[in-house]
Scaffold this motif. Structure first.
Motif, PDB file in Angstrom:
ATOM      1  N   VAL A  13     -15.232   9.256 -16.630  1.00 20.14           N
ATOM      2  CA  VAL A  13     -14.159  10.258 -16.562  1.00 20.14           C
ATOM      3  C   VAL A  13     -13.391  10.064 -15.256  1.00 20.14           C
ATOM      4  O   VAL A  13     -13.861   9.391 -14.337  1.00 20.14           O
ATOM      5  N   SER A  14     -12.251  10.680 -15.158  1.00 17.62           N
ATOM      6  CA  SER A  14     -11.516  10.697 -13.902  1.00 17.62           C
ATOM      7  C   SER A  14     -12.268  11.578 -12.907  1.00 17.62           C
ATOM      8  O   SER A  14     -12.723  12.679 -13.253  1.00 17.62           O
ATOM      9  N   ALA A  15     -12.387  11.104 -11.682  1.00 18.03           N
ATOM     10  CA  ALA A  15     -13.050  11.902 -10.650  1.00 18.03           C
ATOM     11  C   ALA A  15     -12.261  13.169 -10.330  1.00 18.03           C
ATOM     12  O   ALA A  15     -12.769  14.064  -9.659  1.00 18.03           O
ATOM     13  N   GLY A  16     -11.049  13.267 -10.851  1.00 20.49           N
ATOM     14  CA  GLY A  16     -10.245  14.468 -10.659  1.00 20.49           C
ATOM     15  C   GLY A  16     -10.288  15.423 -11.843  1.00 20.49           C
ATOM     16  O   GLY A  16      -9.573  16.429 -11.857  1.00 20.49           O
ATOM     17  N   ALA A  17     -11.129  15.134 -12.847  1.00 21.55           N
ATOM     18  CA  ALA A  17     -11.213  15.986 -14.042  1.00 21.55           C
ATOM     19  C   ALA A  17     -11.768  17.361 -13.693  1.00 21.55           C
ATOM     20  O   ALA A  17     -12.584  17.499 -12.777  1.00 21.55           O
ATOM     21  N   PRO A  18     -11.355  18.401 -14.429  1.00 19.62           N
ATOM     22  CA  PRO A  18     -11.821  19.767 -14.133  1.00 19.62           C
ATOM     23  C   PRO A  18     -13.347  19.912 -14.133  1.00 19.62           C
ATOM     24  O   PRO A  18     -13.902  20.599 -13.267  1.00 19.62           O
ATOM     25  N   GLU A  19     -14.051  19.257 -15.074  1.00 19.30           N
ATOM     26  CA  GLU A  19     -15.505  19.387 -15.106  1.00 19.30           C
ATOM     27  C   GLU A  19     -16.157  18.735 -13.892  1.00 19.30           C
ATOM     28  O   GLU A  19     -17.213  19.156 -13.438  1.00 19.30           O
ATOM     29  N   VAL A  20     -15.490  17.726 -13.338  1.00 18.88           N
ATOM     30  CA  VAL A  20     -16.003  17.078 -12.126  1.00 18.88           C
ATOM     31  C   VAL A  20     -15.909  18.044 -10.954  1.00 18.88           C
ATOM     32  O   VAL A  20     -16.842  18.163 -10.161  1.00 18.88           O
ATOM     33  N   ASP A  21     -14.786  18.760 -10.852  1.00 18.96           N
ATOM     34  CA  ASP A  21     -14.648  19.760  -9.789  1.00 18.96           C
ATOM     35  C   ASP A  21     -15.772  20.784  -9.852  1.00 18.96           C
ATOM     36  O   ASP A  21     -16.373  21.128  -8.834  1.00 18.96           O
ATOM     37  N   VAL A  22     -16.072  21.266 -11.046  1.00 19.44           N
ATOM     38  CA  VAL A  22     -17.137  22.260 -11.214  1.00 19.44           C
ATOM     39  C   VAL A  22     -18.481  21.675 -10.804  1.00 19.44           C
ATOM     40  O   VAL A  22     -19.242  22.282 -10.043  1.00 19.44           O
ATOM     41  N   LEU A  60     -18.810   9.168 -13.477  1.00 18.95           N
ATOM     42  CA  LEU A  60     -19.435   9.454 -14.760  1.00 18.95           C
ATOM     43  C   LEU A  60     -19.849  10.908 -14.852  1.00 18.95           C
ATOM     44  O   LEU A  60     -20.237  11.513 -13.848  1.00 18.95           O
ATOM     45  N   VAL A  61     -19.818  11.429 -16.062  1.00 19.18           N
ATOM     46  CA  VAL A  61     -20.374  12.750 -16.347  1.00 19.18           C
ATOM     47  C   VAL A  61     -21.317  12.602 -17.533  1.00 19.18           C
ATOM     48  O   VAL A  61     -20.992  11.934 -18.522  1.00 19.18           O
ATOM     49  N   ALA A  62     -22.487  13.221 -17.406  1.00 18.62           N
ATOM     50  CA  ALA A  62     -23.455  13.277 -18.508  1.00 18.62           C
ATOM     51  C   ALA A  62     -23.240  14.592 -19.242  1.00 18.62           C
ATOM     52  O   ALA A  62     -23.110  15.648 -18.604  1.00 18.62           O
ATOM     53  N   TYR A  63     -23.226  14.513 -20.562  1.00 12.18           N
ATOM     54  CA  TYR A  63     -22.964  15.687 -21.399  1.00 12.18           C
ATOM     55  C   TYR A  63     -24.088  15.890 -22.400  1.00 12.18           C
ATOM     56  O   TYR A  63     -24.705  14.928 -22.861  1.00 12.18           O
ATOM     57  N   ASP A  64     -24.281  17.132 -22.762  1.00 13.68           N
ATOM     58  CA  ASP A  64     -25.054  17.517 -23.945  1.00 13.68           C
ATOM     59  C   ASP A  64     -24.013  18.076 -24.893  1.00 13.68           C
ATOM     60  O   ASP A  64     -23.514  19.188 -24.682  1.00 13.68           O
ATOM     61  N   GLY A  65     -23.611  17.285 -25.886  1.00 15.19           N
ATOM     62  CA  GLY A  65     -22.451  17.660 -26.707  1.00 15.19           C
ATOM     63  C   GLY A  65     -21.221  17.618 -25.822  1.00 15.19           C
ATOM     64  O   GLY A  65     -20.898  16.586 -25.247  1.00 15.19           O
ATOM     65  N   ASP A  66     -20.572  18.782 -25.666  1.00 14.83           N
ATOM     66  CA  ASP A  66     -19.407  18.873 -24.786  1.00 14.83           C
ATOM     67  C   ASP A  66     -19.729  19.577 -23.472  1.00 14.83           C
ATOM     68  O   ASP A  66     -18.831  19.853 -22.687  1.00 14.83           O
ATOM     69  N   THR A  67     -21.001  19.890 -23.248  1.00 17.56           N
ATOM     70  CA  THR A  67     -21.402  20.617 -22.038  1.00 17.56           C
ATOM     71  C   THR A  67     -21.803  19.648 -20.931  1.00 17.56           C
ATOM     72  O   THR A  67     -22.769  18.896 -21.087  1.00 17.56           O
ATOM     73  N   PRO A  68     -21.082  19.662 -19.808  1.00 16.82           N
ATOM     74  CA  PRO A  68     -21.456  18.792 -18.698  1.00 16.82           C
ATOM     75  C   PRO A  68     -22.810  19.199 -18.108  1.00 16.82           C
ATOM     76  O   PRO A  68     -23.065  20.385 -17.890  1.00 16.82           O
ATOM     77  N   LEU A  69     -23.678  18.203 -17.885  1.00 12.41           N
ATOM     78  CA  LEU A  69     -25.004  18.448 -17.312  1.00 12.41           C
ATOM     79  C   LEU A  69     -25.181  17.829 -15.934  1.00 12.41           C
ATOM     80  O   LEU A  69     -26.016  18.289 -15.150  1.00 12.41           O
ATOM     81  N   GLY A  70     -24.457  16.754 -15.663  1.00  6.56           N
ATOM     82  CA  GLY A  70     -24.647  16.052 -14.400  1.00  6.56           C
ATOM     83  C   GLY A  70     -23.573  15.009 -14.203  1.00  6.56           C
ATOM     84  O   GLY A  70     -22.715  14.807 -15.065  1.00  6.56           O
TER      85      GLY A  70
END
Length: 163
Positions: A13-22, A60-70
């Protein structure tokens, strides 16, 4: 308890993605809250997005479905002689994702990405207070090395040759 990795997927993912910020805010909050007081004050610092973007790196972001985990990132740092080095940054798993192999899945993809980007070694720093992290890195073939940066939060530096 067996690891449940069946629904964990790792995506670039982009390191600037909203889930990355969270995720990175949660990471920095947890590190600050648990930083050993005997080592002073935790320095909050995020790696700039361009450093975590090909060809300089990846995120990178690890997901469970669409839920970011790490998450976790990789960036190129200065070569050491003929050694082309990429540094692992910001490996973090939310408490609800721990014990499911998320960090291992993230590290698997980061290490392959480093090879694909031309690394001859992967380096990282951590704090000895993060016992599980140090154990994971050593189990993956990382050897402790002298400090290669001046990170005020780090007490341990590691390197793994990949070529």
């Amino acid at each position: 308890m067996p690891e449940d990795r069946s629904q964990v997927t790792v995506r670039t993912v982009s390191a600037g993605a909203p889930e990355v910020d969270v995720l990175l805010d949660r990471y920095l909050d947890e590190r600050e809250a648990t930083f050993p007081s005997t080592q002073g004050t935790y320095t909050r610092k995020r790696t700039p997005t361009p450093e975590l973007t090909p060809p300089n790196g990846t995120f990178l972001v690890a997901y469970d479905g669409d839920t970011p985990l790490g998450c976790g990132g990789l960036r190129r740092i200065a070569d050491d002689g003929d050694d082309v080095r990429f540094e692992v940054k910001h490996v973090f798993v939310l408490p609800e994702g721990r014990g499911r192999g998320v960090a291992t899945a993230v590290m698997d993809v980061l290490e392959q990405a480093a090879v694909d980007l031309g690394a001859t070694s992967i380096v990282l720093d951590t704090n000895d207070a993060l016992v599980a992290a140090g154990a994971m890195y050593r189990s993956r073939g990382y050897d402790r090395v002298p400090a290669f940066n001046d990170n005020p939060n780090a007490t341990a530096w590691y390197r793994k040759p990949v070529r």
